[in-house]
Enzyme design. Structure first.
Site: not given
Length: 490
Positions: A78, A81, A232, A471
């Site tokens: 995603d 990571d 999430y 990120e």
């Protein structure tokens, strides 16, 4: 005569400078479009194809699903990571597919339609594999807590790769409906020119089954998978169910889905943003399109949804109540401190898409007493994309690899560690931590990644540890694919 000649010379210089600036902007959009699609190759999990262009990546997570005896290889990581989170991955695939559906011709003209369809298929293949039975969907692979505690290349992963699923007794109607939306949208993308009709039918079969599964077994997925509460977390399922129904109606034209839309108990009202957790704006925008095309009546729930999305867009355009963000001193739409640009790219996608639908219907956007022509909506979207690509106070492009200056330390494991191609030896969590704490630039340039973005004063701290601003995520980049295609070819 001298004065007239001087006026003509000045006019010629102004025209030349304006033309040169426009051509430069178009080149930036073309480069950004190419690299935005390249980014998805850097996020691939599984066995990489021979056509892989991002050469610093290698095969990874080849045993995903083995704990349940199923093949869960493939898909996308995603963000920075190495976990595969199905909820945001499905939203990413939906937005990539929507980009193709709305801008197929422009992507083809830019020479990027093939790459866009490949990006859709890499995600859709995984989502279809994860749907192993009509009422079973695997939604996560990997453990977020142990993964986030380890700075490691995906090719070297030694953290747990447990697979998590939802089913009839442990439901996840939010993630099941979002996956239905993704596969229905992908089926529409593959139905068009240069697509694959047989593949589209396969995806559509999965989408229909997942929608039924979601309708028949309601419940938020984090209640079935407690570990998902930290990563999430879903706020509801009504938006995903509506979003899926609209995409299934577009894909099939079936009365079942049309009736679901018209009879929906909740169509969202005026939302703050469109994102991985809240899809109401997307559903509203699609219904507005169908109204403008004469495919749905402009009354009842349909009219309400069009009104809602247009109020949302008025807020984005700074002609509303401000709930969808305010402009920073440098001109960026700002909603939140954590990865703000994810909200900017989705809003700009809806903006340019609705502008095109209004233009096709010879309509405009009414914001209170102000009537805005479609071109003004596109102009605002252009200003935001230009900001992202470097026209800002920091004079920094927030898309990596585009422009003269861009983030050198995005929060991304694979990009910051030595390439598996150059350093095939294993790099452990402990060794990886040394690279995390280095002040030097990342060793690999993750072209096309869009970082979280600057704060409300237009300041950006280019530090690997600054994950709130630094990120990149797939669901931030997916919408800009369509926006760039639109701006590149008016």
């Amino acid at each position: 005569m001298v004065a007239r000649a001087r006026v003509l010379l000045i006019a010629a210089v102004v025209w030349f400078l304006a033309t040169t600036a426009c051509q430069a902007a178009q080149r930036d959009y073309a480069t950004a479009l190419t690299k935005s699609l390249l980014y998805f190759e850097a996020q691939r999990s599984g066995r990489l194809p021979t056509t892989q262009r991002v050469q610093w990546r290698g095969d990874s997570a080849l045993k995903d699903g083995a704990d349940h005896g199923v093949d869960l290889t493939g898909g996308y990581y995603d963000s920075g990571d190495n976990v595969k989170f199905g909820f945001p991955m499905a939203f990413t695939v939906t937005m990539l597919s929507w980009s193709v559906v709305e801008h197929r011709g422009r992507l083809a003209t830019a020479g990027e339609l093939g790459h866009a369809l490949q990006a859709v298929q890499w995600g859709a293949d995984y989502l279809a594999k994860a749907h192993t039975r009509p009422d079973v969907l695997y939604v996560n692979v990997g453990d977020g807590h142990s993964d986030h505690a380890c700075w490691e290349r995906p090719e070297d992963m030694e953290t747990p790769r447990r697979s998590y699923m939802v089913n009839a007794t442990h439901p996840g109607s939010d993630v099941a409906a979002e996956t239905a939306a993704a596969l229905a949208a992908a089926s529409v993308a593959f139905t068009g020119p240069h697509g694959d009709p047989r593949y589209a039918l396969t995806l559509l079969k999965h989408a229909k089954q997942l929608f039924q599964f979601a309708k028949n077994h309601r419940g938020l997925y984090q209640n079935s998978i407690p570990s998902a509460r930290s990563f999430y977390r879903s706020s509801g399922d009504e938006d995903e169910l509506l979003w899926a129904a609209v995409w299934l109606y577009i894909a099939t034209g079936h009365q079942e889905y049309k009736a679901y839309i018209a009879g929906a108990n909740n169509v969202g009202g005026v939302r703050q943003s469109l994102g991985w957790d809240d899809k109401f704006v997307g559903a509203q925008a699609l219904v507005a399109k169908l109204i403008l095309q004469g495919k749905l009546p402009n009354n009842g729930r349909h009219a309400e949804m069009r009104s809602n999305v247009e109020s949302f867009l008025c807020n984005v355009l700074q002609h509303g109540d401000g709930r969808s963000g305010r402009l920073t001193p440098g001109g960026m739409l700002y909603l939140q401190p954590w990865s703000n640009l994810q909200d900017v790219t989705t809003a700009m996608f809806v903006l340019v898409t609705h502008a095109d639908h209004l233009a096709a219907a010879s309509a405009s956007l009414q914001c209170g007493g102000v009537r805005l022509p479609p071109a003004q909506l596109v102009s605002f979207a252009r200003s935001q994309v230009d900001y992202i690509l470097g026209k800002n106070r920091m004079k920094m492009s927030y898309m990596v690899g585009v422009g003269k200056r861009y983030p050198l330390q995005p929060h991304h494991r694979g990009a910051s560690l030595p390439s598996i191609r150059k350093y095939p030896g294993k790099i452990s969590c402990g060794k990886g931590a040394e690279y995390f704490h280095r002040s030097a630039p990342n060793l690999n340039v993750i072209d096309g990644a869009i970082v979280g973005g600057p704060d409300n004063n237009d300041h950006y701290d280019d530090s690997r540890g600054n994950y709130q601003q630094g990120e990149p995520s797939t669901y931030t980049v997916a919408p800009i694919v369509g926006v760039l295609a639109r701006l590149l070819h008016n």
